[in-house]
Design an enzyme around this catalytic site. Structure first.
Site: not given
Length: 402
Positions: A309, A184, A331
């Site tokens: 997470s 990411h 997202h």
């Protein structure tokens, strides 16, 4: 879940509805959405994804359709931020028992935080393709140069780097114990400079009308303003930089894996998607700009990535192409607690407990990324079952945070 429709009863005439895919939304975020819905440039309605939360400039988890206009603050400064994931032919039993050495090796190969590559030639081919575009931007907008330290070198040496905040690199296992690599990141310092430059230009252009805006952060460029074309050119370049940056990082990570693991190949599932960007698209029989601020495209059969997470599950999804969401979905898990609040509330011991079984940093520097600071990813997925179907469920075994 049924879409929750919010009408802005006290707004000026012409305000559009806000359609929300969750019951869990903080009052400040809801007000941000109502402010956006008041703008005369917004088309049809504003959509809010299940991970929606308060953001800077505009609500994170929002999809904003605009007619002949774009709001730079809604796109933000991490232009093109998004995800990249690949599935390998490796399986869990082929990973080493101790993953720390592999994590540390990846951290050496891919600079994290404010780090950058020392040798600019390493990613020469990728940068060569992008060079003409950035040269034009610097020539047309010399103000960009003032926002970057050694601007001609910065965007090159940051190619193939992670950055900080919630950016990450993960090694994951799916439901069949196949090994995935997922990361990411975005457009790094040059994207930040482009975002800040055009946000200030939009505020300057609308200086005489700023009082008519529900929020000064919603200053926009509209058709006929030459800055609109300049911004679209600049943001398109930054989005391409972000995409290539993720590809370069993925290449570096995969090369690192080759030094630790048996010989492997990649499957056909290679996904690279933005979740912080603007594009021209056609919706409800009109060509418009779609700004996805913390949302991904979920067209019919399009593959996407929805990470949880650190310490939670992530999902590879296939879009259902739902018109009401502008072919979009969440997202990620979405924050439910600010970074400062997380640092005040949780301890290093809490972080160790919530990331048990994951090879990752467990120091105070990443407490603000603790899983409890995020929404329940399973609830997010339940709320958008009409928007996407799950292809794979991933759990991380290594997580590298910026």
């Amino acid at each position: 879940m049924p879409v929750k429709i919010v009408l802005n009863k006290n707004a000026q005439q012409g305000s559009v509805p806000v359609k929300i895919y969750t019951d869990e939304i903080e009052p400040q975020a809801l007000q941000q959405l109502k402010n956006i819905a008041q703008l005369p440039i917004v088309h049809s309605h504003v959509a809010a994804m299940p991970d929606v939360h308060l953001g800077k400039g505009a609500t994170v988890g929002s999809v904003i359709p605009t007619v002949d206009a774009v709001i730079p603050s809604a796109v933000g400064v991490d232009i093109g931020c998004g995800m990249n994931a690949v599935r390998t032919s490796l399986h869990a039993h082929q990973l080493p028992d101790n993953l720390k050495a592999l994590r540390e090796a990846i951290e050496v190969k891919v600079p994290i935080g404010q780090g950058r590559h020392k040798m600019i030639s390493a990613r020469e081919s990728a940068c060569k393709l992008l060079a003409p575009g950035v040269d034009r931007l610097f020539e047309k907008h010399p103000g960009l140069l003032k926002r970057l330290h050694q601007p001609q070198k910065t965007w090159v040496t940051q190619m193939g780097t992670l950055g900080g905040g919630n950016h990450f690199i993960e090694i994951c296992l799916d439901e069949n114990n196949a090994v995935w690599v997922m990361l990411h990141s975005g457009s790094r310092g040059v994207g930040n400079a482009i975002g800040q430059h055009f946000i200030q230009l939009a505020r300057k252009d609308m200086a005489g009308h700023i009082r008519n805006l529900p929020d000064k952060d919603l200053a926009y460029f509209s058709e006929g303003n030459h800055h609109l074309d300049d911004y679209i050119e600049a943001v398109s370049w930054a989005q391409e930089y972000a995409r290539v940056n993720r590809e370069e990082m993925m290449r570096l990570v995969l090369n690192c894996l080759k030094n630790f693991l048996p010989k492997f190949t990649l499957t056909s599932e290679v996904i690279n998607c933005h979740h912080n960007y603007v594009m021209r698209e056609r919706h409800f029989e009109q060509d418009i700009f779609i700004t996805r601020k913390g949302a991904i495209s979920a067209k019919k059969d399009q593959l996407g990535i929805i990470p949880g997470s650190m310490g939670a599950k992530s999902y590879i999804v296939r879009g259902r192409g739902i018109a009401e969401s502008f072919h979009s979905c969440a997202h990620g898990a979405g924050r439910k607690m600010s970074r400062s609040a997380a640092r005040q509330r949780f301890t290093r011991q809490d972080l160790e407990e919530q990331t048990r079984g994951v090879q990752c940093r467990k120091d105070k520097g990443v407490i603000d990324e603790i899983p409890a600071a995020y929404k329940d990813i399973d609830q997010v997925m339940d709320n958008q079952s009409d928007l996407v179907e799950v292809e794979h469920t991933l759990r991380q075994v290594i997580c590298i945070k910026g």
